[in-house]
Design a protein around this motif. Sequence first.
Motif, PDB file in Angstrom:
ATOM      1  N   LEU A 227     -45.314  39.400 -19.656  1.00 12.69           N
ATOM      2  CA  LEU A 227     -44.242  38.704 -20.347  1.00 12.69           C
ATOM      3  C   LEU A 227     -43.113  39.669 -20.704  1.00 12.69           C
ATOM      4  N   ALA A 228     -43.488  40.866 -21.159  1.00 10.13           N
ATOM      5  CA  ALA A 228     -42.465  41.853 -21.505  1.00 10.13           C
ATOM      6  C   ALA A 228     -41.658  42.253 -20.277  1.00 10.13           C
ATOM      7  N   ALA A 229     -42.335  42.393 -19.129  1.00  7.75           N
ATOM      8  CA  ALA A 229     -41.636  42.754 -17.892  1.00  7.75           C
ATOM      9  C   ALA A 229     -40.700  41.637 -17.443  1.00  7.75           C
ATOM     10  N   ALA A 230     -41.178  40.387 -17.579  1.00  9.85           N
ATOM     11  CA  ALA A 230     -40.340  39.246 -17.186  1.00  9.85           C
ATOM     12  C   ALA A 230     -39.138  39.113 -18.101  1.00  9.85           C
ATOM     13  N   MET A 231     -39.330  39.314 -19.392  1.00  9.10           N
ATOM     14  CA  MET A 231     -38.221  39.244 -20.341  1.00  9.10           C
ATOM     15  C   MET A 231     -37.194  40.320 -20.050  1.00  9.10           C
ATOM     16  N   GLY A 232     -37.651  41.482 -19.542  1.00  4.28           N
ATOM     17  CA  GLY A 232     -36.726  42.565 -19.229  1.00  4.28           C
ATOM     18  C   GLY A 232     -35.782  42.242 -18.095  1.00  4.28           C
ATOM     19  N   GLN A 233     -36.086  41.240 -17.266  1.00  7.73           N
ATOM     20  CA  GLN A 233     -35.225  40.858 -16.147  1.00  7.73           C
ATOM     21  C   GLN A 233     -34.106  39.900 -16.563  1.00  7.73           C
ATOM     22  N   LEU A 234     -34.136  39.411 -17.800  1.00  2.25           N
ATOM     23  CA  LEU A 234     -33.114  38.481 -18.287  1.00  2.25           C
ATOM     24  C   LEU A 234     -31.941  39.238 -18.889  1.00  2.25           C
ATOM     25  N   ASP A 235     -30.795  38.559 -18.954  1.00  2.09           N
ATOM     26  CA  ASP A 235     -29.653  39.157 -19.631  1.00  2.09           C
ATOM     27  C   ASP A 235     -29.888  39.096 -21.142  1.00  2.09           C
ATOM     28  N   GLU A 236     -29.113  39.846 -21.890  1.00  2.00           N
ATOM     29  CA  GLU A 236     -29.321  39.991 -23.327  1.00  2.00           C
ATOM     30  C   GLU A 236     -29.230  38.656 -24.053  1.00  2.00           C
ATOM     31  N   ARG A 237     -28.245  37.797 -23.680  1.00  2.00           N
ATOM     32  CA  ARG A 237     -28.093  36.510 -24.359  1.00  2.00           C
ATOM     33  C   ARG A 237     -29.292  35.602 -24.116  1.00  2.00           C
ATOM     34  N   SER A 238     -29.782  35.557 -22.887  1.00  2.00           N
ATOM     35  CA  SER A 238     -30.929  34.709 -22.561  1.00  2.00           C
ATOM     36  C   SER A 238     -32.182  35.185 -23.296  1.00  2.00           C
ATOM     37  N   ARG A 239     -32.352  36.525 -23.342  1.00  2.00           N
ATOM     38  CA  ARG A 239     -33.512  37.056 -24.073  1.00  2.00           C
ATOM     39  C   ARG A 239     -33.446  36.656 -25.539  1.00  2.00           C
ATOM     40  N   ASP A 240     -32.271  36.744 -26.149  1.00  2.00           N
ATOM     41  CA  ASP A 240     -32.121  36.410 -27.561  1.00  2.00           C
ATOM     42  C   ASP A 240     -32.400  34.926 -27.801  1.00  2.00           C
ATOM     43  N   ILE A 241     -31.914  34.075 -26.901  1.00  2.00           N
ATOM     44  CA  ILE A 241     -32.146  32.637 -27.059  1.00  2.00           C
ATOM     45  C   ILE A 241     -33.641  32.317 -26.993  1.00  2.00           C
ATOM     46  N   SER A 264     -21.410  24.998 -26.677  1.00  2.00           N
ATOM     47  CA  SER A 264     -21.999  23.736 -27.105  1.00  2.00           C
ATOM     48  C   SER A 264     -23.518  23.854 -27.160  1.00  2.00           C
ATOM     49  N   ALA A 265     -24.144  22.941 -27.918  1.00  4.74           N
ATOM     50  CA  ALA A 265     -25.604  22.912 -27.998  1.00  4.74           C
ATOM     51  C   ALA A 265     -26.208  22.608 -26.641  1.00  4.74           C
ATOM     52  N   GLU A 266     -25.521  21.792 -25.843  1.00  2.00           N
ATOM     53  CA  GLU A 266     -26.017  21.478 -24.512  1.00  2.00           C
ATOM     54  C   GLU A 266     -26.034  22.723 -23.637  1.00  2.00           C
ATOM     55  N   ARG A 267     -25.023  23.580 -23.799  1.00  2.00           N
ATOM     56  CA  ARG A 267     -24.984  24.824 -23.029  1.00  2.00           C
ATOM     57  C   ARG A 267     -26.149  25.733 -23.415  1.00  2.00           C
ATOM     58  N   ILE A 268     -26.485  25.794 -24.708  1.00  2.00           N
ATOM     59  CA  ILE A 268     -27.631  26.591 -25.151  1.00  2.00           C
ATOM     60  C   ILE A 268     -28.923  26.035 -24.526  1.00  2.00           C
ATOM     61  N   ARG A 269     -29.051  24.704 -24.474  1.00  2.00           N
ATOM     62  CA  ARG A 269     -30.246  24.094 -23.886  1.00  2.00           C
ATOM     63  C   ARG A 269     -30.358  24.450 -22.413  1.00  2.00           C
ATOM     64  N   GLN A 270     -29.234  24.455 -21.690  1.00  2.00           N
ATOM     65  CA  GLN A 270     -29.248  24.821 -20.269  1.00  2.00           C
ATOM     66  C   GLN A 270     -29.625  26.279 -20.072  1.00  2.00           C
ATOM     67  N   LEU A 271     -29.064  27.156 -20.911  1.00  4.51           N
ATOM     68  CA  LEU A 271     -29.411  28.581 -20.819  1.00  4.51           C
ATOM     69  C   LEU A 271     -30.905  28.795 -21.099  1.00  4.51           C
ATOM     70  N   GLU A 272     -31.433  28.095 -22.107  1.00  2.00           N
ATOM     71  CA  GLU A 272     -32.868  28.205 -22.432  1.00  2.00           C
ATOM     72  C   GLU A 272     -33.722  27.749 -21.259  1.00  2.00           C
ATOM     73  N   LYS A 273     -33.328  26.613 -20.638  1.00  2.00           N
ATOM     74  CA  LYS A 273     -34.080  26.067 -19.510  1.00  2.00           C
ATOM     75  C   LYS A 273     -34.069  27.011 -18.320  1.00  2.00           C
ATOM     76  N   ASN A 274     -32.913  27.576 -18.036  1.00  3.71           N
ATOM     77  CA  ASN A 274     -32.809  28.508 -16.905  1.00  3.71           C
ATOM     78  C   ASN A 274     -33.621  29.781 -17.171  1.00  3.71           C
ATOM     79  N   ALA A 275     -33.606  30.258 -18.428  1.00  2.52           N
ATOM     80  CA  ALA A 275     -34.353  31.471 -18.766  1.00  2.52           C
ATOM     81  C   ALA A 275     -35.860  31.227 -18.638  1.00  2.52           C
ATOM     82  N   MET A 276     -36.314  30.080 -19.070  1.00  2.00           N
ATOM     83  CA  MET A 276     -37.744  29.746 -18.963  1.00  2.00           C
ATOM     84  C   MET A 276     -38.156  29.684 -17.494  1.00  2.00           C
ATOM     85  N   LYS A 277     -37.286  29.137 -16.647  1.00  2.00           N
ATOM     86  CA  LYS A 277     -37.598  29.045 -15.220  1.00  2.00           C
ATOM     87  C   LYS A 277     -37.720  30.431 -14.603  1.00  2.00           C
ATOM     88  N   LYS A 278     -36.800  31.343 -14.986  1.00  2.00           N
ATOM     89  CA  LYS A 278     -36.855  32.711 -14.473  1.00  2.00           C
ATOM     90  C   LYS A 278     -38.131  33.418 -14.948  1.00  2.00           C
TER      91      LYS A 278
END
Length: 286
Positions: A227-241, A264-278
């Motif tokens: 999980l730590a290795a996968a989180m390291g591949q995300l950008d800083e904003r996605s990791r924080d979200i 927007s809140a919808e944009r945060i939801r999209q970023l969260e969804k994309n980060a989870m997929k990665k």
Amino acid sequence: MGTSLQLVEHLTPGRDLDAYVQNVSTIPILTPEEERELAERLHFEQDLDAARQLVMSHLRFVVHIARSYKGYGLPLGDLIQEGNVGLMKAVKRFDPTVGVRLVSFAVHWIKAEMHEFILRNWRIVKVATTKAQRKLFFNLRSQKKSLGWMNNDEVEAIAEDLGVDAAVVRQMEGRMAATDMAFDAPAADDSEESAPVAPALFLEDKSADPAELLEEQDWEDNSNRQLAAAMGQLDERSRDILAQRWLLDEKATLHELAAKYEVSAERIRQLEKNAMKKIKNALVVI
């Protein structure tokens, strides 16, 4: 008969055992004629007051018998109380037409109740369960000449006197010499190396298999590394979200993160969804 024995209940041994013994010793002893008259009134007329007088006049006899069993380490007051129960049973069953004194008839019932009490309380594990074992138990205690182990001659003599095998006498002697041990007593520390080990410590603990515990710990450590290795591949904003939405005790809302990043809140939801997929794809690859 219970209501007629209320006075007996008041004289049940309590904290002041000496006062009880003194009280029962002042109760007059019945003459043979008085005893027979009372017994006939109880037997033929169900006279409960006669039963009360018969019991009261023999309470001192119960005390006398109870004192002979003091060597078992049980409270004298409890022995007396059990003996009183036997006395009341004897009075209820006494037949004056047989021609014997009540004391001769009651001794069996008094001792029987005391014996039951001793066998129930002398050891946690029963030392005598059959009629023959009970007879041997009480006779063996009375015939042993010392507190130590008997020699072969003493064993043979007692076995012959009681009509049992010598091996049976040895077995009962071992039971009587045994001591109780708490099932879950605490383990001895370094200063008590000679202390006995509690039986509970010999039981297998099936709730904790060392192999399974090691496997679970290894799996958890490996998952955390992945999980730590996968989180390291995300950008800083996605990791924080992801961290604020999933890893913190007080999770942030979409609107709170939207205000933080001025989207927007919808944009945060999209970023969260994309980060989870990665994250999922990275864990599969790893």
